[in-house]
Enzyme design. Structure first.
Site, PDB file in Angstrom:
ATOM      1  N   SER A 299       0.674  -1.051  -0.160  1.00  0.00           N
ATOM      2  CA  SER A 299       0.007  -0.037  -0.034  1.00  0.00           C
ATOM      3  C   SER A 299       0.817   1.148   0.136  1.00  0.00           C
ATOM      4  O   SER A 299       1.502   1.721  -0.934  1.00  0.00           O
ATOM      5  CB  SER A 299      -0.986  -0.208   1.275  1.00  0.00           C
ATOM      6  N   ASP A 310       9.256   5.549 -10.687  1.00  0.00           N
ATOM      7  CA  ASP A 310       8.528   6.015 -12.064  1.00  0.00           C
ATOM      8  C   ASP A 310       9.092   7.446 -12.371  1.00  0.00           C
ATOM      9  O   ASP A 310       8.879   7.846 -13.429  1.00  0.00           O
ATOM     10  CB  ASP A 310       7.075   6.057 -11.925  1.00  0.00           C
ATOM     11  N   LYS A 324      -0.815  -4.178  -3.211  1.00  0.00           N
ATOM     12  CA  LYS A 324      -1.872  -3.561  -2.931  1.00  0.00           C
ATOM     13  C   LYS A 324      -2.236  -2.227  -3.459  1.00  0.00           C
ATOM     14  O   LYS A 324      -1.502  -1.426  -3.179  1.00  0.00           O
ATOM     15  CB  LYS A 324      -2.182  -3.687  -1.295  1.00  0.00           C
TER      16      LYS A 324
END
Length: 528
Positions: A299, A310, A324
């Site tokens: 999470s 990224d 998750k």
């Protein structure tokens, strides 16, 4: 059957940690008043409960029926939409709040007596001089010993209204007379930063166990202290961190990204998107960042790893994370209970969802650790299955994948020695706590007088201590085979001893001395 036993214990760690994943991530929410407008489906359920209440031939606890019904409804949604019963809601909320009101001690019941393991740092008991080993006999003349009270009952005696006073009567070994302490109950921090210290002259280390309301504040304080000590690189340890408040994770990412960089976006059932970007000057925007993850990092932990990856920022090290990518909102149900409901999915800056599939049901979902263990993914990066249709490219040209967890930039395998892993699981389970406490009690005044430097320079755990531990484990019917792993056992015994005397920072420092992923981070930091 024998082969099953070989993998049973190491797999328990993954399964236990998976339960913690239910904490989820949260976003701000303004309740829609039209949400509770009447409709035939709700009236049908209400009418059925009324019929059972007033007409059914036998007495029935309809509260339990409602609880079962709510749970069954949520089971058909997704693995992270969960019901929090009234009796659990207070403790769940407290763990995420970051503090509680009380006297501030960790304790255990020994022979029906409250024995202080350690006064909590920053709590009222530490400030007035309560020490590890103290026996709390009375609270406001209320006898606490020889009463077979549950831990919950004992805690209720020590907790209370903020700024209220409680007089504690304490027995301390070596003193003839009982001690009296007048303690003003106050807010006691529940730390989410377990440790912060320097791994090398340049590399600072911070370990976060969850994302609670105070996590970013704790993190900033740790970062400031590490910077003061000369840290030009940071290792952020998010292993076994199940997540928590989304905002705290976002704030941490913002410390390392230039303004205007994407951190994540969420999308709800209507397709409405909410994007989050870095928005302020961070203290380490131009410094090296390493993020440590494993199969139980979930999470909010994955949000951080995905945002860095990224944005071509830093290095992610370890093993593929949990997977998750669902956002929960906690909503009260009016009777002290609550539901944590999935209301959106989150995506990393390149647009990938890291939520693993739950189409095969909750049992298969939470047993995914077993599948990973069996297919060799935890010991070899080549065994990680990826879907080329979920391939994404970062601005810097790196290939990353969605579809289930964050795949690290640098893979570090688990130890494949099953016997050693079984032993490590036992040593990490909290089983050592009582034994170590008993060791400290043999000469409490000596141990309490030690500074960290003195403790660290002495061999306080020797072969005789290991043998005592073997006998203790046997008396508790815990099978431990330690002949080939005495250094491992000594390290954990020493680390738990340090934890009870000094805190989690020192525990983590000692455990990390033989940690593969930490060793890899140090190696990479020296070459960067």
């Amino acid at each position: 059957m024998k082969n099953n036993n070989k993998i049973y214990l190491p797999l328990l760690l993954g399964l236990v940690c998976a339960a913690g994943i239910l904490l989820g991530s949260k976003i701000n929410f303004t309740q829609n008043q039209g949400l509770f407008s009447s409709n035939p489906k709700k009236e049908k359920l209400n009418r059925l409960i009324d019929y059972i209440d007033y007409e059914y031939v036998d007495a029935v606890n309809t509260d339990s029926i409602v609880d079962i019904t709510v749970n069954r409804i949520l089971e058909n949604l997704d693995p992270h939409s969960v019901y929090i019963p009234q009796q659990e809601y207070a403790s769940v909320s407290e763990s995420m709040k970051g503090d509680f009101v009380g006297i501030g001690v960790s304790f255990q019941s020994v022979n029906d007596t409250i024995v202080v393991i350690q006064p909590l740092k920053g709590g009222p008991s530490e400030r007035i001089g309560i020490k590890g080993g103290d026996r709390i006999l009375y609270a406001n003349d209320e006898q606490l010993f020889d009463r077979n009270m549950t831990n919950d009952s004992l805690i209720s005696q020590l907790k209370g209204v903020e700024n209220s006073n409680v007089t504690l009567t304490v027995f301390r070994k070596g003193l003839k007379d009982l001690l009296k302490f007048n303690v003003k109950r106050g807010r006691v921090p529940l730390k989410s930063v377990d440790a912060a210290y320097m791994l090398t002259n340049d590399l600072g280390y911070i370990k976060i166990n969850r994302f609670a309301e105070t996590t970013f504040k704790e993190f900033k304080e740790s970062l400031k202290e590490l910077k003061r000590q000369g840290a030009t690189q940071i290792a952020l340890d998010l292993r076994d961190n199940p997540g928590g408040y989304l905002s705290e994770a976002i704030n941490i990412v913002d410390e390392f990204l230039e303004d205007g960089k994407p951190i994540l976006f969420t999308k709800n059932k209507k397709g409405a998107m909410e994007e989050t970007f870095s928005s302020r000057k961070g203290t380490y925007e131009d410094k090296e960042i390493f993020v440590l993850i494993n199969e139980n990092s979930a999470s909010a932990s994955e949000i951080i790893a995905g945002a860095f990856q990224d944005n071509d920022r830093g290095t992610i090290i370890g093993r593929r994370s949990y997977g998750k990518g669902l956002v929960q909102r906690e909503m009260e149900l009016g009777d002290g209970s609550a539901v944590r409901l999935t209301i959106a999915r989150y995506y990393t800056p390149t647009g990938r969802s890291i939520q693993k599939s739950y189409e095969e049901g909750n049992e298969a979902y939470f047993n995914d650790y077993i599948r990973r263990y069996k297919n060799g993914e935890l010991s070899s990066a080549d065994s990680i299955s990826v879907d080329d249709s979920l391939k994404y490219v970062t601005p810097g040209g790196r290939i990353v994948y969605g579809g289930g967890g964050i795949i690290p930039d640098v893979f570090v395998p688990k130890d494949t020695n099953v016997e050693k892993e079984n032993l490590t699981y036992i040593l990490r389970s909290g089983f050592l706590s009582t034994f170590v406490f008993q060791q400290l009690e043999k000469d409490r005044s000596f141990y309490n007088s030690l500074s960290w430097e003195e403790f660290n320079n002495r061999e306080l755990v020797n072969d005789e201590t290991v043998e005592d531990f073997r006998r203790y484990a046997r008396s508790q019917n815990i099978p431990v085979r330690i002949n080939n792993y005495k250094p491992l056992v000594k390290r954990y015994l020493t680390a738990v001893m340090a934890q009870q005397l000094f805190g989690t920072d020192e525990f983590q420092r000692l455990i990390n001395e033989d940690d593969r992923i930490v060793e890899k981070v140090i190696e990479l930091s020296k070459s960067s």
